[in-house]
Design an enzyme around this catalytic site. Structure first.
Site, PDB file in Angstrom:
ATOM      1  N   ASP A 140     -42.049  44.044   1.793  1.00  0.00           N
ATOM      2  CA  ASP A 140     -43.222  43.268   1.442  1.00  0.00           C
ATOM      3  C   ASP A 140     -43.887  42.946   2.781  1.00  0.00           C
ATOM      4  OD1 ASP A 140     -45.237  41.823   0.340  1.00  0.00           O
ATOM      5  OD2 ASP A 140     -43.947  40.693  -1.016  1.00  0.00           O
TER       6      ASP A 140
HETATM    7  C1  BGC Z   1     -47.324  40.358  -1.646  1.00  0.00           C
HETATM    8  C2  BGC Z   1     -47.196  41.766  -2.178  1.00  0.00           C
HETATM    9  C3  BGC Z   1     -48.408  42.546  -1.776  1.00  0.00           C
HETATM   10  C4  BGC Z   1     -48.525  42.534  -0.271  1.00  0.00           C
HETATM   11  C5  BGC Z   1     -49.704  43.298   0.264  1.00  0.00           C
HETATM   12  C6  BGC Z   1     -47.652  40.319  -0.176  1.00  0.00           C
HETATM   13  O1  BGC Z   1     -48.058  39.038   0.159  1.00  0.00           O
HETATM   14  O2  BGC Z   1     -46.138  39.650  -1.897  1.00  0.00           O
HETATM   15  O3  BGC Z   1     -47.037  41.757  -3.562  1.00  0.00           O
HETATM   16  O4  BGC Z   1     -48.320  43.851  -2.290  1.00  0.00           O
HETATM   17  O5  BGC Z   1     -48.671  41.203   0.170  1.00  0.00           O
HETATM   18  O6  BGC Z   1     -50.875  42.645  -0.040  1.00  0.00           O
END
Ligand code: BGC
Length: 736
Positions: free
Chosen positions: A264
Site C-alpha cells: 500500500d
Molecule cells: C490506500 C490504497 C490506495 C493507495 C493509492 C492508499 O492510501 O490505502 O487503497 O490504493 O493509497 O492511492
C-alpha cells in the site's frame, strides 16, 4: 530481369529471416509468457532488475527502457478510474480528459448478491481503465466487515467470506480480459482505519483462515488476480507488506500466486524484510497514503539503493532478485506490453446502464410498513402524490468525491433529487434540512458537526404541507464519515440527522428514509419511520436507481452483505474491551474470534436490528419443502439440495435463496450457521422455479489449528434455507 527479381526477393527473405532470428524472444508475443520472462531476465543487469521494484512517480513504476520494456501505470480503484494525480505528490493533476463513470461502491455490488453484476462491473471498469491507459487497477477490496466504525467498509464486500469470495471472482476475471490487472487489497486484516499504519493485529489461526483469508484466496486462486496490495497494518508483530507467513508461505507457496505484491502507498518499513519476505514493488513511501508528502528521492526507497546494496553484499540471494523481477516482467507482459488488449471505452451508454443496473439490484429495502392499519405499505410511492418533499444534504451531494483514494471525477452524475425530479417533475420540492460541509480529507474542525436549526425548521415546516417526505441522509465520505484514514467516531448519524428525522416524522407520517452510507448506523427512530431504504454510494447513476426503486419501476432485490446491530456493543468486535477495538494504539486482539457479523448475532443470541442477508421486496416469495438427494455425506461425496420458490405476489421480482450450514456437535466452537450457497432468481408474478445447490464435504469443515488443515467431524449437520440469515423457511438435517 526475372532472374534479378528472384534474386532480390530471395535476398529480402534472407534479410527478414535474419531480422526475425534476432528478434529477442521477450518481444515476440507468440512465445509463452514464461519464455519471454526468462529471455528478458537474462538480458538484464542486476541494477535493471532491482530498479523494477520501486516507484518512479506517485502512480508509476519503471520498466527496462534499454530493452524497450515499458513502465507500469497504476491507478485507484476500485469504483472507477481515479483522476490523474501529480507526478510527485498527491495533488490532482487538473487534466480535463480524465472524467469517468462512477460505479456503485463495492458494498452496493455485494448487496446485489448477483455474480453476474460483478462480472458486468469488472468488464465495464476494465474498459474504462484501458481507455485511460492504466495497467493496474488498485481494487477490488475484500477486507471483512468487522466493525461498523471502519471508515473504509464502503470499499469492501461485507462480513461474510463466502459472499465476498463469490462476488470478487467475476470482477477480476472480466477486468483482466482487458489486459488490465486487478490489484486485490488490502492483504490482510486492514479492518479499521484507526492507527492503520502500525496497529498490530493478533488473531487465532481459525479466524485468519475461516474469516479473513477466504476472499483473498478466491481472488487469487479462482479469480487469477495478477497483483495484490499488502495492508498498512502489522500482523503478529510484522508489517503486512513484508510478512513471511502471509506473502511467502500462504500467498506464494500455498496459493501459487505468480503475480506481483505491491505495498500500500507508504506501506514498506524495512529493506531486509521487504527484500526477503515476499514484497515485489514498493510504492508511495514516506507518505501517509492520503495527503502528506515529504521530499525524497525514489532511490531512497527501502527497495531502492539500500536493497541493491544488500544484494551486492550477498545478503539477499540472486534467486530472490530474479523472482521479484520475473513477477514484475510477467505483469508488464500481461498488461502494458500485451498487444492483444482492446482499446477500451469511456463513459459509454453501456457503462452507465451497467452502473444503473447494479444500483437497481444493490439497493436494500430494510423496512416497508403501512402508516395505518388499513393503508398499503408506504413504498412503492403512490403515483397520485401531488406534493413530494425531498430533504437532506445527500439528495444533491456528489458522493463520488471524498472517501480517500476511491474518489472519482465524474462526467455524468444523477443525484437522488435529479432522479426523483425526472420522474415526478415539479411535484418535487427540496429542502436541505442539514448540512455536512464540503468534501475533504482531514481537517475535521471545518466540518459542521451539528444541524443548522434554520435548515431543520424550514424542512419540517415544508414537511407539514407535503403528501410524502423522502429524506436522503446518511454519512458523507468526509473524514470520520466513511473515509479512508480515520474511523467513524460514533455509531449514530452525524449532523443532527436523528433530531431532523424525528421532527420530520412528527410533521408527516408518510416518511421514507433513504440512507446513503457504506456502513450500518444506529437507528433510535426505527420504530417510528415506516419505510427505510439502504441506498449505499451508487455512483454516476445512483439517483436513477433510487428513483427506480422508490417509484416501483424496479422491484428491490438487494440483501444486506453485513448485519446492522441495534447498538454498537451488539457487534462482536465491540462486545469486549478496547483491546478488541480499536486496540491500545500498538496492539489489538480480535476477541470475537471467528464470530464475526451474523455468526456472533446467531451464536450469542443477540439479534441484529437488520440481519445479514435481509432485504424486502414489493412481492412475496413462498418456499417449498427442500428435497435432498441423500441425507448422508460420504467422504468425497456430494449432496444436492433442491427447493422450489414461488413468486406469490402480484409483481415480478428477484429473490436471493440462501443456504446456511450448521454443525450440531463439534469438538470446537462453531457458529450456529454459515453461508455456503446462494442463488439470485428472477420470477414473474405467480412463477415458480426450483433452485438446486450442491454441497460437498468441504462445506462441513472448520479449520483445525492443531493439524493446520480443514476438517469435518462425524455427526449431524443442519441445513438452513431461507430468505435471510434469520428468515429461515426450512431446516433439514444431514449426517456425515
Ligand atoms: C490506500 C490504497 C490506495 C493507495 C493509492 C492508499 O492510501 O490505502 O487503497 O490504493 O493509497 O492511492
Amino acid at each position: 530481369m526475372k532472374r534479378v527479381y528472384t534474386t532480390l526477393s530471395l535476398l529480402l527473405a534472407c534479410c527478414l529471416n535474419a531480422v526475425l532470428a534476432q528478434t529477442p524472444l521477450y518481444l515476440d508475443d507468440k512465445q509463452p509468457i514464461e519464455v519471454r520472462v526468462q529471455d528478458a531476465l537474462q538480458r538484464m543487469t542486476l541494477e535493471e532488475k532491482v530498479r523494477l521494484s520501486y516507484a518512479q512517480s506517485k502512480f508509476s513504476s519503471p520498466g527496462v527502457p534499454r530493452l524497450g520494456i515499458p513502465e507500469l501505470w497504476w491507478s485507484d480503484g476500485p469504483h472507477g478510474v481515479r483522476m490523474e494525480i501529480n507526478w510527485n505528490d498527491w495533488g490532482h493533476a487538473g487534466w480535463t480528459n480524465d472524467s469517468v463513470t462512477a460505479f456503485p461502491a463495492l458494498t452496493a455490488l455485494a448487496a446485489t448478491w448477483n455474480p453476474a453484476m460483478s462480472a458486468a462491473y469488472g468488464k465495464a471498469l476494465g474498459e474504462e481503465a484501458r481507455y485511460r491507459e492504466k495497467d493496474v487497477m488498485l481494487g477490488p477490496g475484500v477486507n471483512i466487515y468487522r466493525t461498523p466504525l471502519n471508515g473504509r467498509n464502503f470499499e469492501y464486500m461485507g462480513e461474510d467470506p463466502f459472499l465476498a469470495s463469490r462476488m470478487v471472482v467475476p470482477y477480476i476475471r472480466e477486468m483482466q480480459k482487458n489486459g488490465v490487472a486487478a490489484c486485490v487489497k488490502h492483504y490482510a486484516l486492514n479492518n479499521q482505519e484507526q492507527w492503520r499504519g502500525h496497529i498490530d493485529v493478533q488473531l487465532s489461526d481459525r479466524a485468519l483462515h475461516e474469516i479473513y483469508l477466504p476472499a483473498f484466496r478466491a481472488a487469487i486462486v479462482e479469480g487469477g488476480a495478477w497483483s495484490i496490495m499488502g495492508a498498512y497494518n502489522k500482523i503478529r508483530g510484522t508489517h503486512a507488506c513484508h510478512h513471511d507467513l502471509m506473502l511467502n508461505r500462504i500467498l506464494k507457496q500455498e496459493w501459487n500466486f505468480d503475480g506481483v505484491v505491491v505495498t500500500d502507498w507508504g506501506g514498506a518499513h524495512d529493506t531486509r524484510e521487504a527484500a526477503l519476505n515476499g514484497l515485489d514493488v514498493e510504492m508511495g513511501s514516506y507518505t501517509n497514503g492520503l495527503t502528506s508528502e515529504s521530499d525524497f528521492g525514489y532511490d531512497d526507497y527501502y527497495l531502492g539503493h539500500a536493497y541493491l546494496k544488500l544484494v551486492k553484499a550477498g545478503e539477499v540471494p540472486l534467486s530472490v532478485v530474479d523472482d521479484k523481477a520475473a513477477r514484475i516482467l510477467r505483469l508488464i507482459f500481461r498488461t502494458a506490453m500485451n498487444r492483444n488488449k482492446p482499446y477500451g471505452t469511456l463513459c459509454t451508454e453501456e457503462h452507465y446502464a451497467t452502473a444503473e443496473a447494479i444500483g437497481n439490484e444493490g439497493i436494500v429495502l430494510l423496512k416497508n410498513s403501512p402508516v395505518s392499519k388499513k393503508a398499503a405499505p408506504l413504498l412503492p410511492l403512490r403515483e397520485d402524490y401531488r406534493s413530494i418533499l425531498v430533504v437532506g444534504d445527500n439528495a444533491t451531494r456528489r458522493l463520488t468525491e471524498g472517501g480517500g483514494s476511491s474518489e472519482l471525477k465524474v462526467k455524468e452524475m444523477v443525484s437522488p433529487l435529479d432522479g426523483l425530479r425526472a420522474l415526478y417533475g415539479d411535484r418535487v420540492k427540496y429542502a436541505k434540512g442539514y448540512t455536512s460541509g464540503r468534501p475533504m480529507y482531514g481537517r475535521v474542525k471545518e466540518i459542521p458537526q451539528q444541524v443548522t436549526d434554520s435548515l431543520r425548521a424550514e424542512a419540517v415546516s415544508l414537511a407539514r404541507e407535503a403528501e410524502v417526505v423522502i429524506m436522503i441522509g446518511g454519512l458523507n465520505k468526509n473524514h470520520f464519515q466513511d473515509c479512508e484514514g480515520g474511523d467513524r467516531q460514533q455509531y449514530g448519524l452525524p449532523f443532527g440527522q436523528d433530531k431532523l428525522i424525528e421532527e420530520l416524522r412528527a410533521a408527516n407520517k408518510n416518511l421514507v428514509l433513504v440512507l446513503l452510507s457504506g456502513n450500518a448506523v444506529e437507528m433510535p427512530w426505527v420504530e417510528q419511520v415506516p419505510a427505510i431504504v439502504q441506498g449505499w454510494y451508487l455512483g454516476s447513476m445512483g439517483g436513477k436507481s433510487i428513483a427506480n426503486v422508490l417509484s416501483g419501476r424496479v422491484n428491490p432485490s438487494g440483501k444486506l452483505p453485513f448485519s446492522f446491530p441495534a447498538r454498537l456493543t451488539d457487534c462482536g468486535a465491540h462486545a469486549f474491551d478496547a483491546l478488541s477495538y480499536p486496540g491500545d494504539s500498538i496492539r489489538q486482539e480480535y476477541k470475537e474470534d471467528i464470530l464475526v457479523g451474523y455468526r456472533w448475532h446467531d451464536t450469542k443470541k443477540v439479534p441484529a436490528l437488520f440481519p445479514f442477508g435481509h432485504g424486502l421486496s414489493y412481492t412475496t416469495f413462498t418456499y417449498g419443502k427442500p428435497v435432498l438427494s441423500t441425507r448422508q455425506m460420504v467422504p468425497g461425496g456430494e449432496v444436492e439440495v433442491s427447493v422450489s420458490v414461488k413468486n406469490s405476489g402480484n409483481v415480478a421480482g428477484k429473490e436471493v435463496v440462501q443456504l446456511y450450514v450448521g454443525d450440531e456437535k463439534c469438538s470446537v466452537l462453531r457458529p450456529v450457521k454459515e453461508l455456503k450457497q446462494f442463488r439470485k432468481i428472477a420470477l414473474q408474478a405467480g412463477e415458480e422455479q426450483t433452485v438446486t445447490f450442491t454441497l460437498t464435504e468441504d462445506d462441513l469443515k472448520f479449520y483445525d489449528e492443531t493439524s493446520a488443515t480443514w476438517k469435518a467431524e462425524s455427526g449431524k449437520f443442519k441445513l438452513y434455507i431461507g430468505s435471510s440469515s434469520t428468515d429461515i423457511r426450512a431446516v433439514e438435517t444431514l449426517k456425515r
